[in-house]
Design a protein around this motif. Structure first.
Motif, PDB file in Angstrom:
ATOM      1  N   LEU A  35       7.440  -8.312  -6.636  1.00 41.78           N
ATOM      2  CA  LEU A  35       6.491  -9.032  -7.478  1.00 41.78           C
ATOM      3  C   LEU A  35       5.351  -9.594  -6.641  1.00 41.78           C
ATOM      4  O   LEU A  35       5.587 -10.136  -5.559  1.00 41.78           O
ATOM      5  CB  LEU A  35       7.154 -10.191  -8.214  1.00 41.78           C
ATOM      6  N   TYR A  65       0.712 -17.594 -10.840  1.00 41.32           N
ATOM      7  CA  TYR A  65       1.036 -16.576 -11.836  1.00 41.32           C
ATOM      8  C   TYR A  65       1.640 -15.358 -11.163  1.00 41.32           C
ATOM      9  O   TYR A  65       1.315 -15.052 -10.017  1.00 41.32           O
ATOM     10  CB  TYR A  65      -0.226 -16.168 -12.614  1.00 41.32           C
ATOM     11  N   PHE A  66       2.489 -14.675 -11.914  1.00 42.17           N
ATOM     12  CA  PHE A  66       3.174 -13.508 -11.380  1.00 42.17           C
ATOM     13  C   PHE A  66       2.806 -12.245 -12.143  1.00 42.17           C
ATOM     14  O   PHE A  66       2.542 -12.276 -13.350  1.00 42.17           O
ATOM     15  CB  PHE A  66       4.689 -13.708 -11.456  1.00 42.17           C
ATOM     16  N   GLY A  67       2.847 -11.135 -11.410  1.00 41.01           N
ATOM     17  CA  GLY A  67       2.697  -9.840 -12.036  1.00 41.01           C
ATOM     18  C   GLY A  67       3.998  -9.428 -12.703  1.00 41.01           C
ATOM     19  O   GLY A  67       5.018 -10.109 -12.570  1.00 41.01           O
ATOM     20  N   PRO A  68       3.985  -8.296 -13.417  1.00 39.26           N
ATOM     21  CA  PRO A  68       5.172  -7.844 -14.150  1.00 39.26           C
ATOM     22  C   PRO A  68       6.254  -7.273 -13.247  1.00 39.26           C
ATOM     23  O   PRO A  68       7.366  -7.021 -13.705  1.00 39.26           O
ATOM     24  CB  PRO A  68       4.614  -6.782 -15.088  1.00 39.26           C
ATOM     25  N   GLY A  69       5.937  -7.051 -11.977  1.00 35.94           N
ATOM     26  CA  GLY A  69       6.946  -6.537 -11.064  1.00 35.94           C
ATOM     27  C   GLY A  69       6.977  -5.024 -10.987  1.00 35.94           C
ATOM     28  O   GLY A  69       6.536  -4.321 -11.910  1.00 35.94           O
ATOM     29  N   TYR A 123       9.787 -21.059 -14.725  1.00 37.34           N
ATOM     30  CA  TYR A 123       9.436 -19.730 -15.199  1.00 37.34           C
ATOM     31  C   TYR A 123      10.579 -19.167 -16.022  1.00 37.34           C
ATOM     32  O   TYR A 123      11.742 -19.544 -15.852  1.00 37.34           O
ATOM     33  CB  TYR A 123       9.182 -18.762 -14.036  1.00 37.34           C
ATOM     34  N   ILE A 182      13.241  -5.547  -7.180  1.00 41.49           N
ATOM     35  CA  ILE A 182      11.986  -5.731  -7.904  1.00 41.49           C
ATOM     36  C   ILE A 182      11.022  -6.403  -6.942  1.00 41.49           C
ATOM     37  O   ILE A 182      11.385  -7.403  -6.305  1.00 41.49           O
ATOM     38  CB  ILE A 182      12.176  -6.609  -9.161  1.00 41.49           C
ATOM     39  N   ARG A 199       9.846  -2.162 -10.194  1.00 42.86           N
ATOM     40  CA  ARG A 199      11.284  -1.901  -9.986  1.00 42.86           C
ATOM     41  C   ARG A 199      11.432  -0.670  -9.128  1.00 42.86           C
ATOM     42  O   ARG A 199      11.019   0.420  -9.513  1.00 42.86           O
ATOM     43  CB  ARG A 199      11.983  -1.700 -11.328  1.00 42.86           C
ATOM     44  N   GLY A 204      14.884  -7.694 -15.557  1.00 36.62           N
ATOM     45  CA  GLY A 204      14.148  -6.629 -14.912  1.00 36.62           C
ATOM     46  C   GLY A 204      12.639  -6.708 -15.041  1.00 36.62           C
ATOM     47  O   GLY A 204      11.940  -5.751 -14.695  1.00 36.62           O
ATOM     48  N   GLU A 205      12.122  -7.836 -15.517  1.00 38.52           N
ATOM     49  CA  GLU A 205      10.670  -7.946 -15.712  1.00 38.52           C
ATOM     50  C   GLU A 205      10.076  -9.044 -14.837  1.00 38.52           C
ATOM     51  O   GLU A 205      10.767  -9.656 -14.024  1.00 38.52           O
ATOM     52  CB  GLU A 205      10.373  -8.219 -17.192  1.00 38.52           C
ATOM     53  N   GLY A 206       8.797  -9.268 -15.003  1.00 38.52           N
ATOM     54  CA  GLY A 206       8.117 -10.293 -14.225  1.00 38.52           C
ATOM     55  C   GLY A 206       8.404 -11.686 -14.737  1.00 38.52           C
ATOM     56  O   GLY A 206       9.169 -11.885 -15.679  1.00 38.52           O
ATOM     57  N   LEU A 207       7.785 -12.670 -14.100  1.00 39.55           N
ATOM     58  CA  LEU A 207       7.996 -14.067 -14.455  1.00 39.55           C
ATOM     59  C   LEU A 207       6.911 -14.561 -15.405  1.00 39.55           C
ATOM     60  O   LEU A 207       5.728 -14.333 -15.178  1.00 39.55           O
ATOM     61  CB  LEU A 207       7.988 -14.936 -13.194  1.00 39.55           C
ATOM     62  N   ILE A 208       7.348 -15.242 -16.438  1.00 30.35           N
ATOM     63  CA  ILE A 208       6.412 -15.851 -17.377  1.00 30.35           C
ATOM     64  C   ILE A 208       6.332 -17.330 -17.053  1.00 30.35           C
ATOM     65  O   ILE A 208       7.353 -18.033 -17.043  1.00 30.35           O
ATOM     66  CB  ILE A 208       6.894 -15.656 -18.826  1.00 30.35           C
ATOM     67  N   PHE A 209       5.130 -17.805 -16.790  1.00 26.97           N
ATOM     68  CA  PHE A 209       4.940 -19.212 -16.455  1.00 26.97           C
ATOM     69  C   PHE A 209       5.205 -20.071 -17.684  1.00 26.97           C
ATOM     70  O   PHE A 209       4.701 -19.812 -18.767  1.00 26.97           O
ATOM     71  CB  PHE A 209       3.512 -19.430 -15.955  1.00 26.97           C
TER      72      PHE A 209
END
Lengths: 112, 114
Positions: B92, B104-108, A35, B90, B110, A40-45
């Motif tokens: 997630l 798959y992951f969400g944007p989280g 990933y 954070i 904070r 500070g953001e989410g994970l991109i596959f």
């Protein structure tokens, strides 16, 4: 418990250079995920590898899984500033599990 | 693939209060998970959100502190209860369609606790 060790912890490269990030497991790997995370953001596959010897590519990123060595590598060719971020490897905690354990991440900076 | 959204995207909360984070998936998924990422750290699994039954918590996480709901196959909530500054992280959520499928992951979300 399974542990994933990533190396290097951080990497600074000049735009256009190639680079490799490694992920080594303390136990048998039942697949390996890569990933990318912007701060500070989410994970991109990026990619999922399931079989020993498997290799996948997407654009300029290639990942390989060496099951015998319990290791995976992520290679970026001709790096660009858009490749900057934190790269995380994750692996199922067991053969039947979908819960993932993660490495500590590799912070990549690409200088223009 | 699955598209995952989370609300709120960020929040600043006072010590002792609680915050509920929502996670919505655009398709039905078999399993959903909640992770925490403390500052400068990697992801740690909090629990597996089970549809129609109690969540399964990992070592070090308890239901009283992190109650989780999953009323259907597309939605889950995580509550961070009686917050302290150590809960600043954070959070997630993730989901996979089936065994062996991509997670798959969400944007989280904070969270900062003052």
């Amino acid at each position: 418990s399974q542990e994933l060790e990533q190396s290097p912890q951080s990497l600074i490269v000049q735009e256009g250079k190639n680079l490799t990030i490694n992920c080594t497991s303390s136990k048998t790997l039942y697949g390996l995920y890569w990933y990318k995370q912007k701060y500070g953001e989410g994970l991109i596959f990026l990619m999922m590898l399931q079989k020993g010897g498997e290799e996948k590519s997407h654009e300029k990123i290639t990942a390989k899984l060496d099951e015998k060595k319990q290791q995976s590598s992520l290679h970026i060719t001709a790096s660009q500033p858009s490749h900057a971020g934190i790269y995380l490897c994750g692996a199922p905690i067991s053969g039947s599990a979908r819960q993932l354990t993660f490495g500590s991440g590799t912070q990549l900076t690409v200088l223009p | 693939s699955a598209v995952i959204s989370q609300k709120p995207s960020r929040d600043i909360c006072q010590r002792g209060t609680s915050l509920t984070i929502q996670c919505q998936v655009d398709s039905q998924v078999t399993m959903m998970f909640w992770y925490r990422q403390q500052p400068g750290q990697s992801l740690t699994l909090i629990a597996t959100a089970n549809q129609g039954s109690e969540a399964t918590y990992e070592s070090g996480f308890v239901i009283d502190k992190f109650p989780i709901s999953r009323p259907n196959l597309t939605f889950s909530t995580l509550t961070v209860s009686n917050m302290s500054p150590e809960d600043s992280s954070i959070y997630l959520c993730s989901a996979s369609l089936a065994v062996g499928e991509t997670q798959y992951f969400g944007p989280g979300t904070r969270l900062l606790v003052l």
